[in-house]
Motif scaffolding. Structure first.
Motif, PDB file in Angstrom:
ATOM      1  N   ARG A   1       0.833  -1.199   0.000  1.00 36.55           N
ATOM      2  CA  ARG A   1       0.000   0.000   0.000  1.00 36.55           C
ATOM      3  C   ARG A   1       0.868   1.250   0.000  1.00 36.55           C
ATOM      4  O   ARG A   1       1.987   1.242   0.519  1.00 36.55           O
ATOM      5  CB  ARG A   1      -0.931  -0.001   1.221  1.00 36.55           C
ATOM      6  CG  ARG A   1      -1.908  -1.169   1.215  1.00 36.55           C
ATOM      7  CD  ARG A   1      -2.827  -1.169   2.427  1.00 36.55           C
ATOM      8  NE  ARG A   1      -3.685  -2.349   2.432  1.00 36.55           N
ATOM      9  CZ  ARG A   1      -4.854  -2.420   1.799  1.00 36.55           C
ATOM     10  NH1 ARG A   1      -5.308  -1.338   1.142  1.00 36.55           N
ATOM     11  NH2 ARG A   1      -5.567  -3.523   1.818  1.00 36.55           N
ATOM     12  N   ASP A   2       0.332   2.320  -0.571  1.00 32.43           N
ATOM     13  CA  ASP A   2       1.060   3.582  -0.599  1.00 32.43           C
ATOM     14  C   ASP A   2       0.813   4.361   0.695  1.00 32.43           C
ATOM     15  O   ASP A   2       0.160   3.863   1.629  1.00 32.43           O
ATOM     16  CB  ASP A   2       0.677   4.408  -1.825  1.00 32.43           C
ATOM     17  CG  ASP A   2      -0.801   4.777  -1.864  1.00 32.43           C
ATOM     18  OD1 ASP A   2      -1.458   4.782  -0.784  1.00 32.43           O
ATOM     19  OD2 ASP A   2      -1.297   5.088  -2.956  1.00 32.43           O
ATOM     20  N   ALA A   3       1.323   5.574   0.761  1.00 26.94           N
ATOM     21  CA  ALA A   3       1.228   6.372   1.981  1.00 26.94           C
ATOM     22  C   ALA A   3      -0.217   6.705   2.354  1.00 26.94           C
ATOM     23  O   ALA A   3      -0.513   6.997   3.517  1.00 26.94           O
ATOM     24  CB  ALA A   3       2.029   7.666   1.809  1.00 26.94           C
ATOM     25  N   ASP A   4      -1.128   6.629   1.386  1.00 29.04           N
ATOM     26  CA  ASP A   4      -2.540   6.912   1.654  1.00 29.04           C
ATOM     27  C   ASP A   4      -3.331   5.654   1.975  1.00 29.04           C
ATOM     28  O   ASP A   4      -4.558   5.717   2.143  1.00 29.04           O
ATOM     29  CB  ASP A   4      -3.170   7.613   0.446  1.00 29.04           C
ATOM     30  CG  ASP A   4      -2.534   8.968   0.167  1.00 29.04           C
ATOM     31  OD1 ASP A   4      -2.212   9.662   1.161  1.00 29.04           O
ATOM     32  OD2 ASP A   4      -2.344   9.307  -1.011  1.00 29.04           O
ATOM     33  N   GLY A   5      -2.639   4.522   2.029  1.00 33.70           N
ATOM     34  CA  GLY A   5      -3.315   3.273   2.337  1.00 33.70           C
ATOM     35  C   GLY A   5      -3.928   2.576   1.145  1.00 33.70           C
ATOM     36  O   GLY A   5      -4.574   1.530   1.298  1.00 33.70           O
ATOM     37  N   GLU A   6      -3.720   3.113  -0.067  1.00 30.83           N
ATOM     38  CA  GLU A   6      -4.268   2.500  -1.271  1.00 30.83           C
ATOM     39  C   GLU A   6      -3.351   1.384  -1.762  1.00 30.83           C
ATOM     40  O   GLU A   6      -2.121   1.503  -1.693  1.00 30.83           O
ATOM     41  CB  GLU A   6      -4.442   3.545  -2.378  1.00 30.83           C
ATOM     42  CG  GLU A   6      -5.431   4.656  -2.038  1.00 30.83           C
ATOM     43  CD  GLU A   6      -6.845   4.137  -1.869  1.00 30.83           C
ATOM     44  OE1 GLU A   6      -7.232   3.214  -2.623  1.00 30.83           O
ATOM     45  OE2 GLU A   6      -7.554   4.654  -0.973  1.00 30.83           O
ATOM     46  N   VAL A   7      -3.947   0.307  -2.261  1.00 25.57           N
ATOM     47  CA  VAL A   7      -3.157  -0.800  -2.798  1.00 25.57           C
ATOM     48  C   VAL A   7      -2.386  -0.320  -4.025  1.00 25.57           C
ATOM     49  O   VAL A   7      -2.946   0.346  -4.912  1.00 25.57           O
ATOM     50  CB  VAL A   7      -4.066  -1.979  -3.178  1.00 25.57           C
ATOM     51  CG1 VAL A   7      -3.271  -3.061  -3.902  1.00 25.57           C
ATOM     52  CG2 VAL A   7      -4.730  -2.556  -1.928  1.00 25.57           C
ATOM     53  N   ILE A   8      -1.095  -0.625  -4.071  1.00 24.31           N
ATOM     54  CA  ILE A   8      -0.262  -0.249  -5.220  1.00 24.31           C
ATOM     55  C   ILE A   8      -0.466  -1.271  -6.325  1.00 24.31           C
ATOM     56  O   ILE A   8      -0.180  -2.465  -6.155  1.00 24.31           O
ATOM     57  CB  ILE A   8       1.228  -0.194  -4.825  1.00 24.31           C
ATOM     58  CG1 ILE A   8       1.438   0.807  -3.679  1.00 24.31           C
ATOM     59  CG2 ILE A   8       2.084   0.181  -6.038  1.00 24.31           C
ATOM     60  CD1 ILE A   8       2.846   0.794  -3.119  1.00 24.31           C
ATOM     61  N   ASP A   9      -0.980  -0.827  -7.455  1.00 26.53           N
ATOM     62  CA  ASP A   9      -1.265  -1.721  -8.586  1.00 26.53           C
ATOM     63  C   ASP A   9      -0.041  -1.788  -9.492  1.00 26.53           C
ATOM     64  O   ASP A   9      -0.001  -1.164 -10.557  1.00 26.53           O
ATOM     65  CB  ASP A   9      -2.489  -1.203  -9.347  1.00 26.53           C
ATOM     66  CG  ASP A   9      -2.923  -2.147 -10.459  1.00 26.53           C
ATOM     67  OD1 ASP A   9      -2.475  -3.314 -10.452  1.00 26.53           O
ATOM     68  OD2 ASP A   9      -3.702  -1.710 -11.326  1.00 26.53           O
ATOM     69  N   TYR A  10       0.954  -2.553  -9.061  1.00 29.49           N
ATOM     70  CA  TYR A  10       2.175  -2.651  -9.857  1.00 29.49           C
ATOM     71  C   TYR A  10       1.864  -3.191 -11.249  1.00 29.49           C
ATOM     72  O   TYR A  10       1.081  -4.103 -11.428  1.00 29.49           O
ATOM     73  CB  TYR A  10       3.195  -3.542  -9.156  1.00 29.49           C
ATOM     74  CG  TYR A  10       3.909  -2.840  -8.015  1.00 29.49           C
ATOM     75  CD1 TYR A  10       4.814  -1.814  -8.268  1.00 29.49           C
ATOM     76  CD2 TYR A  10       3.659  -3.199  -6.687  1.00 29.49           C
ATOM     77  CE1 TYR A  10       5.456  -1.156  -7.229  1.00 29.49           C
ATOM     78  CE2 TYR A  10       4.310  -2.551  -5.642  1.00 29.49           C
ATOM     79  CZ  TYR A  10       5.196  -1.527  -5.924  1.00 29.49           C
ATOM     80  OH  TYR A  10       5.833  -0.865  -4.894  1.00 29.49           O
TER      81      TYR A  10
END
Length: 217
Positions: A15-24
């Protein structure tokens, strides 16, 4: 058609700093931001490649007439030392000398380096920086396609001659696609190029398919 099946993977989620899943693999619609180059935020996302390589090794050992050497010393098959610490290395050598051998090197990055045949190394991932945005699934696709191309006799290596000799390679895939490349022969240890020349000269159509195991009857 190969009987190989990718193992079930419990893929990590980041997850990124905002808590969103990182869609690599789908992060950048256009050019990546400048500050993502040479930055590797979550290299551990490639950890599933080790499970995929394990499954490939088991499949090859069960399906073909090969010798399997599981030992860190086989990492010396790579043309150059792995960029990261080696945690395991396995050489799979077909009994037919006209078939290309494979060495899979597991690194602590985590990733896989593969030596195929005599004069070519391949890395998965090639680059794990945030700008490249590669994911483990795409790297696993490439690893599986290229391993299976080697074992089915769809891999070719050659050396061109001239003022600037090149070492060339190519893979062909069942869907009609393929991949190839070349590097300057002078960038490869000279002794290995010299030893490979007579072998590759006798394989103008590429490496042979791996032999099946002897009949149990």
């Amino acid at each position: 058609m190969s009987s190989y099946v990718r193992p079930s993977i419990d893929a990590p989620v980041f997850r990124d700093a905002d808590g969103e899943v990182i869609d690599y693999g789908n992060r950048w619609a256009g050019s990546p931001p400048e500050d993502t180059y040479s930055v590797e935020t979550h290299p551990e996302r490639f950890a599933p490649l080790h499970a995929v390589a394990d499954a490939l090794i088991a499949h090859l050992g069960d399906t073909y007439d090969v010798e399997v050497d599981d030992g860190a010393e086989t990492a010396a098959d790579l043309l150059r030392p792995a960029y990261h610490d080696v945690v395991r290395a396995v050489r799979i050598r077909p009994k037919d000398p006209a078939s290309a051998s494979l060495t899979l090197v597991f690194t602590a990055y985590p990733g896989i380096s593969m030596h195929a045949g005599l004069l070519n190394d391949f890395q998965y991932p090639v680059c794990g920086c945030d700008a490249c945005d590669s994911n483990w699934e795409g790297e696993a696709d490439d690893l599986e396609r290229q391993v299976l191309a080697v074992v089915t006799g769809h891999y070719r290596e050659s050396i061109t001659h001239g003022i600037r000799p090149w070492v060339e390679h190519s893979f062909s895939y069942p869907d009609g696609g393929g991949r190839g490349g070349r590097s300057l022969a002078q960038d490869i240890p000279a002794a290995r190029v010299k030893a490979a020349e007579p072998i590759l000269r006798n394989l103008p159509d590429g490496w042979a398919a791996w032999p099946p195991p002897p009949s149990s009857s």
